[in-house]
Every structure is written in structure tokens, then in C-alpha cells.
Design a protein around this motif. Sequence first.
Motif, PDB file in Angstrom:
ATOM      1  N   THR A  16       1.087  -0.526   0.080  1.00 54.82           N
ATOM      2  CA  THR A  16      -0.170   0.341  -0.334  1.00 54.82           C
ATOM      3  C   THR A  16       0.724   1.327   0.502  1.00 54.82           C
ATOM      4  O   THR A  16       2.472   1.108  -0.055  1.00 54.82           O
ATOM      5  CB  THR A  16      -0.687   0.231   1.321  1.00 54.82           C
ATOM      6  OG1 THR A  16      -0.014   0.392   2.843  1.00 54.82           O
ATOM      7  CG2 THR A  16      -1.824  -0.890   1.252  1.00 54.82           C
ATOM      8  N   ALA A  45       2.686   4.883   0.811  1.00 50.42           N
ATOM      9  CA  ALA A  45       3.391   5.083   2.759  1.00 50.42           C
ATOM     10  C   ALA A  45       2.504   6.959   3.027  1.00 50.42           C
ATOM     11  O   ALA A  45       2.964   7.338   4.031  1.00 50.42           O
ATOM     12  CB  ALA A  45       5.235   5.760   1.322  1.00 50.42           C
ATOM     13  N   GLU A  46       1.772   7.537   1.932  1.00 53.56           N
ATOM     14  CA  GLU A  46       1.400   8.514   2.142  1.00 53.56           C
ATOM     15  C   GLU A  46      -0.053   9.112   2.211  1.00 53.56           C
ATOM     16  O   GLU A  46      -0.842   7.968   1.692  1.00 53.56           O
ATOM     17  CB  GLU A  46       2.416   9.784   2.188  1.00 53.56           C
ATOM     18  CG  GLU A  46       3.110   9.633   0.566  1.00 53.56           C
ATOM     19  CD  GLU A  46       2.120   9.964   0.128  1.00 53.56           C
ATOM     20  OE1 GLU A  46       0.915  10.002  -0.463  1.00 53.56           O
ATOM     21  OE2 GLU A  46       2.312   9.327  -1.119  1.00 53.56           O
ATOM     22  N   VAL A  59      -2.870   5.153   2.296  1.00 57.96           N
ATOM     23  CA  VAL A  59      -2.245   4.303   3.124  1.00 57.96           C
ATOM     24  C   VAL A  59      -3.095   2.414   3.078  1.00 57.96           C
ATOM     25  O   VAL A  59      -2.926   1.636   3.435  1.00 57.96           O
ATOM     26  CB  VAL A  59      -2.527   4.047   4.439  1.00 57.96           C
ATOM     27  CG1 VAL A  59      -0.742   5.574   4.745  1.00 57.96           C
ATOM     28  CG2 VAL A  59      -3.193   5.108   4.854  1.00 57.96           C
TER      29      VAL A  59
END
Length: 273
Positions: free
Chosen positions: A52, A54-55, A60
Motif C-alpha cells: 500500500t 506510504a502517505e 495507505v
Amino acid sequence: MPVQHLSPDATAEAVAQVLADDGVCVVDDLAPPELLDAFHDELRPHIERTPTGAESFTGVRTTRTGALVARSPSARTLVQHPLATGVARVLLAHAKRIQLHLTQVIGIGPGEPSQYIHRDQWAFDHFPFPPGFEVQCNLIWALTDFTEENGATRVIPGSHRFEDGLHFEASDTEPAAMTRGSAAFYTGSLYHGGGANRSDAVRYGINITYVVGWLRQEENQYLACPPDIARELDDDLLRLMGYSRGAFALGYVGDLQDPIDVLRGTTEGARGF
């Protein structure tokens, strides 16, 4: 303003006209179920291995699986779909050549909030393209039904005419709801974003986009599709991927050689402009 829906027998000119007017439209039931089934079977192991984001922008609880040309013969059919490429060529007719920009399966998982509302053409370092000058034609094919509950892409019809750099909330948008096999067409200048998934299932869409031949591709097609696979592809697909001159003198190899000749090892010498 609601999103306009067209039938699968719509012409490229008809779809491009709606894009000129609204910046977005949905063509219903464009891909047959058996093609989508094959696509999902081919991509399932890759999707399952995709991490998924990272931000918050990439999500996410969202996966983004690329390199579809290399990984899926069925994806090649979608990339070369005559309505998809036809609309792109009409919308971007001011460019000598179009090319594939990116290929990606986007899976928005349950609990993912809505994405920041943005323009895809901001990827070009926020270059201020003149209003009305389109450089990108996007499609998102519905691999599952797109509903307001499960995260249908949120769009603002008509926003392709708005000023650049504006900020919007999800409440300012409309859902591009559509059934599995339908495709949402939208311009690179349209304000949009992924919707919040309030359901208990992943919402899957296939993002395939095209860009004028003289701009950098978002997905590097020459590495995403390794040369040993690319050599087996037909010339039309290779040229769409960027194995061609993007304009008068963009993209030749060495002594003015054609990229496909070099890829296949059949170069006979230089070619003039």
C-alpha cells in the motif's frame, strides 16, 4: 453538474466533444466481462504482492500495481482499445503523436479516506499549460462496480476550465459511478480524486492514460516492459508505448535509427528526418 454517460457505440468524436465541454464522461459497458476476468486472473498475483502507499495521496490502504503491458496480455487489449486511443487522438490532435503515459491497477481498500483533489497534469512539475490546451487523456476502467460508497472517482465536471492551483473538498465533487466494464474518460486538467471507500470490499480500477508524444511519460515504458518482452509485441503497440519519434526529431537512436529497428536488432542504417 452530473457526469454524462454515453453508450458503448459512441464515436471518438462524440466522447471528445463531451470532454471538451465537461472534462469528463463515462462510457458504459465498454469492456466485455470475459476480458476483465482474464485481466484480473493475470494480475492477481502481482496485485497481492503490491504494498500500500506510504502517505495520504497514494493512499495507505490503496495499492497501485503497474507494468501492465509486460504483465498482462489482456491489458494490451485495453491499452489499444480503439475508442480509448481514438478519443486520445481527437482530444490531443494538436500533437503529431500520442503515447502511453501510465498503466496501473488502483485498489482502494475499505477505510481509505478521499484523496486530495488534484489535476493529473500537475505531474509535469506544475507547468502552467495554457487554459484549453490539453496534453493528457485519461481512462479509468471499472474492474469492479464504482459506487459512491466504495470509492468511485470524485470529479468536478467543467473544472478543466478553472484556474490552476485551486483547493477543493470532496463535498465539491460528484462521484463517477459506473458499472464493471465501463470507462471514465477525463482530461489531465480536470480536478478529481479517488473517493473514500466506506464499503467492506476493495474497489479496483484500471488506470490507463495517454499523453502527447513530446512529454515525459509518468511510467517508464522501456523499463516497465523489459526488452525481451517488448521485442515480441506488435509494432503498433510498441509505437504507442513510445518506440517512435514523439515529434519531428524526438526519440531517434544513434545515427537517426528507428527505435523499433534497434529494439529488434534489424537496424539497416540511418534514416532522415
